[in-house]
Enzyme design. Sequence first.
Site, PDB file in Angstrom:
ATOM      1  N   LYS A  10      47.431  74.643 -39.934  1.00 33.56           N
ATOM      2  CA  LYS A  10      46.345  74.651 -40.920  1.00 33.56           C
ATOM      3  C   LYS A  10      46.884  74.238 -42.295  1.00 33.56           C
ATOM      4  CE  LYS A  10      43.698  77.811 -38.189  1.00 33.56           C
ATOM      5  NZ  LYS A  10      43.457  79.174 -37.752  1.00 33.56           N
ATOM      6  N   GLN A  44      43.531  85.100 -39.866  1.00 37.15           N
ATOM      7  CA  GLN A  44      43.925  84.714 -38.513  1.00 37.15           C
ATOM      8  C   GLN A  44      43.796  85.905 -37.561  1.00 37.15           C
ATOM      9  OE1 GLN A  44      45.004  81.440 -37.639  1.00 37.15           O
ATOM     10  NE2 GLN A  44      44.733  82.288 -35.598  1.00 37.15           N
ATOM     11  N   ASP A  94      35.264  80.263 -41.077  1.00 36.78           N
ATOM     12  CA  ASP A  94      35.316  80.433 -39.621  1.00 36.78           C
ATOM     13  C   ASP A  94      33.915  80.678 -39.047  1.00 36.78           C
ATOM     14  OD1 ASP A  94      37.684  80.130 -38.261  1.00 36.78           O
ATOM     15  OD2 ASP A  94      38.458  82.111 -38.790  1.00 36.78           O
TER      16      ASP A  94
END
Length: 284
Positions: free
Chosen positions: A52, A96, A119
Amino acid sequence: MAKIIDGKAVSAAVKEQVKKETERLKSMGITPGLAVVIVGDDPASRTYVNNKKKACELVGFYSEEYALEGTTTQEELIALVKRLNRDDKINGILVQLPLPPQIDDKAVIAAIDPQKDVDAFHSENVGRIMIGEYKFLPCTPAGVMELLASENIDIEGKSCVVIGRSNIVGKPMAMLLLHKNGTVTITHSRTKNLKEVCLGADIIVAAVGIAKFLKADMVKQGAVVIDVGMDRDENGKLCGDVDFEQVEKKASYITPVPGGVGPMTIAMLMKNTLTAAKLANGIE
Ligand code: NAP
């Protein structure tokens, strides 16, 4: 033999588009910013976070990374999320998953500002996806839609079967196919006649988490097969949920693992962060 959908190429094209848009925003004095938070030292999560970071550099984003000790408390993590919510340099916040057992994922996701929830896991964004009025789409299902679009695969009226009902992949995947007028069936571990259901499908999306789960005798001739799985085979080699070698002979289109859905997830994260930066600055 199926045509292989090249996720690396489609992902590169999406990132290129994001890069161009980022240059335009930068010329207006706006630099999209992404904060990635990782708790503990799970090697797979570490790899995702590094990828990322690289993608942010490629498209020209500002990025911050927070690598927290595995012993971090829920209160400490939520305090960081709240600080990032207030930080104008940061447009997207990604925590995460999975998180260590002392931290409740749901509480942390609920603490993220929905406008920075790149997300699309916050219940506000999940609700928006249900009613079709979304700003962000969850990265993996959005990546699958991009792959289908890249080959002009028509979804309208098609029988679509999603294997798996997780909040991250299966459920939003089904909703996105439904928005494109697919006739969607969601299957899961309690589904009794999975083989028959799959045999009726024009499009199958496998998000099961079991190596080579989808066999050729579950796939009708000419079906489109999308493999979300990231599994390990008997030799420890990365593979998907689809028995690629056999299914490839029957499908019309298929995605490989690696090089299919995987690269799309990060590209769509970049796209969501760009969208978040535009929203924060009232730009369309
Ligand atoms: P998950 O939360 O473990 O969900 C798996 C789903 O598969 C569940 O709904 C489960 O049903 C269903 N399932 C399990 N065994 C089954 C069976 N025998 N028959 C039918 N359905 C069955 O996994 P996930 O997070 O959705 O991830 C799925 C896969 O995608 C994993 O391999 C993961 O690594 C991969 N993934 C890849 C990306 C990417 O970027 N490419 C992103 C996310 C995930 P129940 O609900 O009944 O238990």
